[in-house]
Design an enzyme around this catalytic site. Structure first.
Site, PDB file in Angstrom:
ATOM      1  N   ASP A 170       0.828  -1.202   0.000  1.00 36.00           N
ATOM      2  CA  ASP A 170       0.000   0.000   0.000  1.00 36.00           C
ATOM      3  C   ASP A 170       0.869   1.261   0.000  1.00 36.00           C
ATOM      4  OD1 ASP A 170      -3.064  -1.029   0.933  1.00 36.00           O
ATOM      5  OD2 ASP A 170      -1.391  -2.342   1.415  1.00 36.00           O
ATOM      6  N   ASN A 235      -6.599  -3.934  -4.577  1.00 38.52           N
ATOM      7  CA  ASN A 235      -7.841  -3.350  -5.098  1.00 38.52           C
ATOM      8  C   ASN A 235      -7.598  -2.066  -5.886  1.00 38.52           C
ATOM      9  OD1 ASN A 235      -7.285  -2.592  -2.209  1.00 38.52           O
ATOM     10  ND2 ASN A 235      -8.825  -1.030  -2.656  1.00 38.52           N
ATOM     11  N   HIS A 320      -3.252  -9.705  -0.917  1.00 38.68           N
ATOM     12  CA  HIS A 320      -3.517  -8.315  -0.551  1.00 38.68           C
ATOM     13  C   HIS A 320      -4.417  -8.180   0.676  1.00 38.68           C
ATOM     14  CE1 HIS A 320      -3.664  -4.038  -0.925  1.00 38.68           C
ATOM     15  NE2 HIS A 320      -4.991  -4.033  -1.023  1.00 38.68           N
ATOM     16  N   HIS A 330     -11.638  -2.586   6.760  1.00 40.18           N
ATOM     17  CA  HIS A 330     -11.615  -3.849   5.996  1.00 40.18           C
ATOM     18  C   HIS A 330     -11.777  -5.075   6.890  1.00 40.18           C
ATOM     19  CE1 HIS A 330     -10.452  -1.272   2.734  1.00 40.18           C
ATOM     20  NE2 HIS A 330      -9.302  -0.958   3.307  1.00 40.18           N
ATOM     21  N   HIS A 357      -3.543  -3.978   2.413  1.00 40.31           N
ATOM     22  CA  HIS A 357      -4.934  -3.518   2.389  1.00 40.31           C
ATOM     23  C   HIS A 357      -5.302  -2.642   3.580  1.00 40.31           C
ATOM     24  CE1 HIS A 357      -8.804  -3.436   0.570  1.00 40.31           C
ATOM     25  NE2 HIS A 357      -9.404  -4.236   1.425  1.00 40.31           N
TER      26      HIS A 357
END
Length: 486
Positions: A170, A235, A320, A330, A357
């Site tokens: 990330d 994502n 991820h 999340h 993530h």
């Protein structure tokens, strides 16, 4: 004499028992939630005119240079770069001496459009047949604007060869991201395991999406041109943007960041495996179908059977979305993949699973939740010596900021967690031990904050204890006079 030796044997047994008890105690204490709060730089992207995104000098000079492993066993490399004005030379000149290039290789070139953005000319060149544990120098570009770099191939695959990996996720392109890269480069790690969400260009729209992919490519070149980054997609690589007419997932990512998926008979660049030094690394795609009978499920079933722990004792998985996460951000998103794959991870004794993530750091104990089947079994994760350690390293520094809301109380499966920016290193020592560090990036310096000795799952603690005890007892008996041996 025999009486003294007997006392020595009892003392050795007492030491071994104490070690076992201390190990149990070390795994039994409650987890830690760090109270540290990061206040260094705001979560905003670096301006495009900053030197972090500097365009190399010279007409049509290669830029966005990065490398990744090009085969299954580490004897090949994929070199990628972009030229903006014209295709230019597609040749890589390389050799074992700086400025002396005994070999050449030809690559491919392509470009693409995304909305009204037209990419530069993307070059990709696969170089195979490399020697292990060798430093190679390479040059790309036309004569007047050629650029020089180097890379080091991994040692020959061997169960006891040491090797050091970095783990980043990330990342994005903020000043915090820059801090992460620069601090990582001080660690001496040799390869980056990247757990998804690269540029965060999807935070922009229209033409600027492509522009921010270009700036990120120049941003990571300081590391990625010199050592392999092993890619996994997150994502923010999906970029499904129907309002712009862009409905094909992963388009920018797949054009720019190749992977050696064909060498492991994968049907997609999004999931694949590589062997490097003493590690077998499996990359999974959290945003591709993975339930029973899908291509990814079938591939992983075969790949796990290919793992040879006598050659590559360390089994590492990258994905991820974390399977275990105690952050409000999340929370439970990895549950579906956990249900499908967790029993496999335990059966094959995966050592460690890295994910991103969640924009914070978290490490689990060895736990599993494979015995619950809706109608019976405990619905809570339980200690499991066969389970991997799950680590979330989604704290690279992107513009979305930190995920600062952890569940309270801290779940039993969570060992350490902190909402701060950082990166990890995994230093493999031999087939039995590795040293892990999570490094906080704070106040312009790298601060080792969470660390532990990782014991290999296949060459595990119980196996080591038996071997230690056997070898020591053999040594004691060997040194006894013949008349006193049992």
């Amino acid at each position: 004499m025999l009486k003294n030796k007997g006392k020595e044997l009892l003392f050795v047994q007492w030491l071994l028992l104490s070690f076992v008890l201390l190990s149990c105690i070390n795994h039994a204490h409650a987890g830690v939630t760090s109270a540290f709060v990061r206040h260094e730089w705001p979560s905003v992207d670096i301006p495009l005119d900053n030197e972090a995104f500097a365009v190399p000098k010279g007409y049509n000079a290669p830029q966005q240079v990065h490398i990744t492993q090009g085969d299954y066993d580490g004897k090949a490399i994929i070199i990628s770069w972009v030229t903006t004005d014209k295709p230019g030379s597609n040749q890589v000149r390389y050799g074992m001496s700086d400025g002396k290039y005994d070999f050449t290789a030809e690559g491919t070139v392509q470009n693409y459009t995304f909305y009204n953005y037209k990419s530069g000319y993307i070059h990709q060149c696969l170089i195979g047949g490399l020697e292990y544990d060798t430093k190679y120098y390479y040059e790309i570009g036309d004569v007047n604007s050629a650029r020089k770099f180097w890379f080091q191939t991994p040692p020959k695959i061997d169960p006891d060869v040491p090797y050091k990996f970095g783990i980043i996720g990330d990342l994005g392109q903020t000043f915090n991201s820059l801090s992460t890269i620069q601090h990582y480069m001080e660690t001496g790690a040799q390869t980056v395991l990247f757990v998804g969400d690269l540029s965060y260009a999807d935070r922009y729209e229209y033409h600027d999406v492509g522009v921010r992919w270009d700036s990120w490519g120049r941003f990571i070149e300081q590391s990625a041109a010199y050592q392999p980054w092993i890619w996994s997609a997150g994502n923010h690589e999906i970029e499904y943007m129907p309002h712009m007419g862009e409905i094909i997932p992963f388009r920018n990512y797949l054009h720019r960041y190749p992977t050696p998926y064909l060498s492991t008979k994968s049907s997609s660049p999004l999931w694949y495996a590589v062997r490097r030094a003493s590690a077998h690394i499996i990359v999974l795609s959290s945003y591709s179908p993975f339930v029973k009978y899908t291509p990814q499920w079938r591939w992983l079933a075969k790949e796990l059977k290919r793992v040879d722990r006598d050659k590559t004792p360390w089994l590492i998985v990258l994905m991820h979305v974390p399977m275990y996460n105690s952050n409000d951000a999340h929370f439970m998103e990895g549950e579906s993949m956990r249900v499908v794959f967790e029993s496999w991870f335990c059966h094959y004794k995966v050592d460690i699973v890295f994910a991103g993530h969640v924009h914070a750091y978290e490490r689990s104990y060895r736990v599993s939740n494979i015995h619950y089947n809706i109608s019976s079994g405990s619905p809570f994760p339980a200690p499991d010596k066969s389970a991997p350690i799950y680590i979330t390293v989604g704290d690279g520094g992107n513009q979305e900021g930190l995920a600062q809301r952890f569940k309270d109380p801290q779940p039993d499966y969570s060992a350490f967690r902190e909402a701060s920016y950082g990166h990890s290193t995994l230093e493999i020592k031999n087939r039995t031990h590795a040293i892990y560090h999570w490094n906080r990036n704070d106040d312009g310096k790298r601060v080792p904050t969470d660390s532990f000795v990782l014991h290999n799952q296949y060459w595990g603690q119980s196996r080591r204890r038996r071997k230690l005890k056997k070898n020591h007892l053999h040594s004691v008996v060997k040194n006894l006079p013949r008349s006193e041996r049992l």
